[in-house]
Scaffold this motif. Structure first.
Motif, PDB file in Angstrom:
ATOM      1  N   GLU A  84       0.831  -1.208   0.000  1.00  0.00           N
ATOM      2  CA  GLU A  84       0.000   0.000   0.000  1.00  0.00           C
ATOM      3  C   GLU A  84       0.865   1.257   0.000  1.00  0.00           C
ATOM      4  O   GLU A  84       0.525   2.250  -0.661  1.00  0.00           O
ATOM      5  N   VAL A  85       1.980   1.214   0.721  1.00  0.00           N
ATOM      6  CA  VAL A  85       2.898   2.352   0.715  1.00  0.00           C
ATOM      7  C   VAL A  85       3.423   2.592  -0.691  1.00  0.00           C
ATOM      8  O   VAL A  85       3.476   3.730  -1.183  1.00  0.00           O
ATOM      9  N   ARG A  86       3.794   1.524  -1.367  1.00  0.00           N
ATOM     10  CA  ARG A  86       4.340   1.657  -2.723  1.00  0.00           C
ATOM     11  C   ARG A  86       3.307   2.211  -3.695  1.00  0.00           C
ATOM     12  O   ARG A  86       3.642   3.007  -4.585  1.00  0.00           O
ATOM     13  N   VAL A  87       2.060   1.824  -3.548  1.00  0.00           N
ATOM     14  CA  VAL A  87       1.004   2.347  -4.423  1.00  0.00           C
ATOM     15  C   VAL A  87       0.856   3.852  -4.233  1.00  0.00           C
ATOM     16  O   VAL A  87       0.766   4.626  -5.195  1.00  0.00           O
ATOM     17  N   LEU A  88       0.848   4.300  -2.980  1.00  0.00           N
ATOM     18  CA  LEU A  88       0.702   5.721  -2.687  1.00  0.00           C
ATOM     19  C   LEU A  88       1.890   6.525  -3.210  1.00  0.00           C
ATOM     20  O   LEU A  88       1.728   7.588  -3.826  1.00  0.00           O
ATOM     21  N   VAL A  89       3.115   6.011  -2.968  1.00  0.00           N
ATOM     22  CA  VAL A  89       4.309   6.721  -3.413  1.00  0.00           C
ATOM     23  C   VAL A  89       4.373   6.749  -4.933  1.00  0.00           C
ATOM     24  O   VAL A  89       4.724   7.772  -5.546  1.00  0.00           O
ATOM     25  N   ASP A  90       4.007   5.659  -5.584  1.00  0.00           N
ATOM     26  CA  ASP A  90       4.060   5.593  -7.041  1.00  0.00           C
ATOM     27  C   ASP A  90       3.094   6.595  -7.674  1.00  0.00           C
ATOM     28  O   ASP A  90       3.420   7.247  -8.675  1.00  0.00           O
ATOM     29  N   ALA A  91       1.919   6.728  -7.100  1.00  0.00           N
ATOM     30  CA  ALA A  91       0.943   7.689  -7.625  1.00  0.00           C
ATOM     31  C   ALA A  91       1.474   9.114  -7.492  1.00  0.00           C
ATOM     32  O   ALA A  91       1.348   9.936  -8.417  1.00  0.00           O
TER      33      ALA A  91
END
Length: 292
Positions: free
Chosen positions: A69-76
């Motif tokens: 979930e952290v990676r999804v937020l940072v990627d966006a």
């Protein structure tokens, strides 16, 4: 590295992008939404290139936001600003292949720092162009040793075998610990951004062979060593770390070599540490190095 609570998971985020207003605010908001607590942050605006660089350490209480979930937020968020970024857990230990020639002082130093827990790496291979008997006094602690001799006629084949070892071992980083062979352009390109070399000279001075003898002939009063990322241009890669030591007219070439070995060991160890702690970010032919 910061000290983590046993109930938290730590991360390191490094990024670069074209500079514009609102970047830090967006990063802070993204990490806030992830439930993160920022423990350390460093940033740099390169006015010349118009680029922005940042390194952030943060932790998240276990059981809340997952790493995915952290990676999804940072990627966006990264997509909005055209960021190049890396995100790793603080506990991440990169797999490392160490390459060496006859002189083994840098190899021994890296293995010692790894063995006592000072350097958080997982050595997965040692590659040498000299036979294993050359290093009979060194304990490799079960690390696979690969003797890959090289001649002018076998260079292409030998480099292909090196890349095979790197790929099959899953190595994240290759360290040239006084590996005294010039890598081909194809080899340098294949290892771009993940290969560190120690040069026994204070670059850009005294490049090539016998730098300490060159320094002696010039009567220099300072000698040094340079750790840099490997590129297609010989000894011209982005510099990570350097150090020097004062000498005098009474020092012989052998004295310079002896003192130089001490500098080489510590400069290479610091450069490897900066890389694995994600303190380095490429900036064209230079590096941004966030040292705490």
């Amino acid at each position: 590295m910061s000290t983590l609570s046993p109930n938290a998971k730590g991360y390191i985020l490094t990024l670069s992008c074209p500079n514009r207003p609102g970047i830090v605010a967006a990063i802070s908001q993204t990490l806030y939404e992830a439930g993160a607590n920022i423990t350390e942050a460093q940033q740099y605006d390169d006015v010349g290139s118009g680029s922005f660089f940042m390194r952030i350490m943060f932790d998240i209480v276990k059981g809340k936001t997952t790493e995915a979930e952290v990676r999804v937020l940072v990627d966006a968020m990264a997509g909005q600003f055209g960021m190049d970024y890396r995100l790793n857990c603080q506990s991440y230990r990169p797999k490392v292949v160490i390459m060496v020639s006859k002189f083994d002082h840098c190899l021994v130093d890296l293995l010692y720092r790894w063995r006592i827990g000072e350097l958080p790496i997982d050595p997965v291979g040692i590659i040498a162009n000299h036979p294993e008997e050359t290093y009979k006094d060194i304990d490799f602690y079960g690390i696979p040793f690969h003797h890959l001799p090289i001649t002018k006629e076998t260079k292409v084949e030998q480099e292909a075998r090196i890349l095979s070892v790197v790929d099959q071992s899953g190595a994240d980083l290759v360290v040239l610990a006084r590996y005294m062979q010039i890598l081909s352009n194809d080899m340098a390109a294949a290892l771009s951004g993940r290969c560190i070399n120690i040069h026994h000279s204070f670059l850009p001075g005294f490049k090539g062979a016998r730098p300490y003898h060159q320094a002696y002939e010039r009567g220099v009063k300072l000698i040094g060593a340079t750790a840099h990322y490997v590129t297609r241009d010989l000894d011209e890669g982005p510099i990570i770390e350097q150090d020097v030591e004062r000498i005098s007219h009474a020092d012989s070439p052998d004295d310079l070599i002896r003192k130089g070995r001490d500098i080489e060991r510590r400069v290479l160890a610091r450069a490897v540490r900066y890389h694995i702690e994600m303190r380095t970010i490429m900036n064209g032919n230079k590096t941004i190095v966030f040292v705490s």
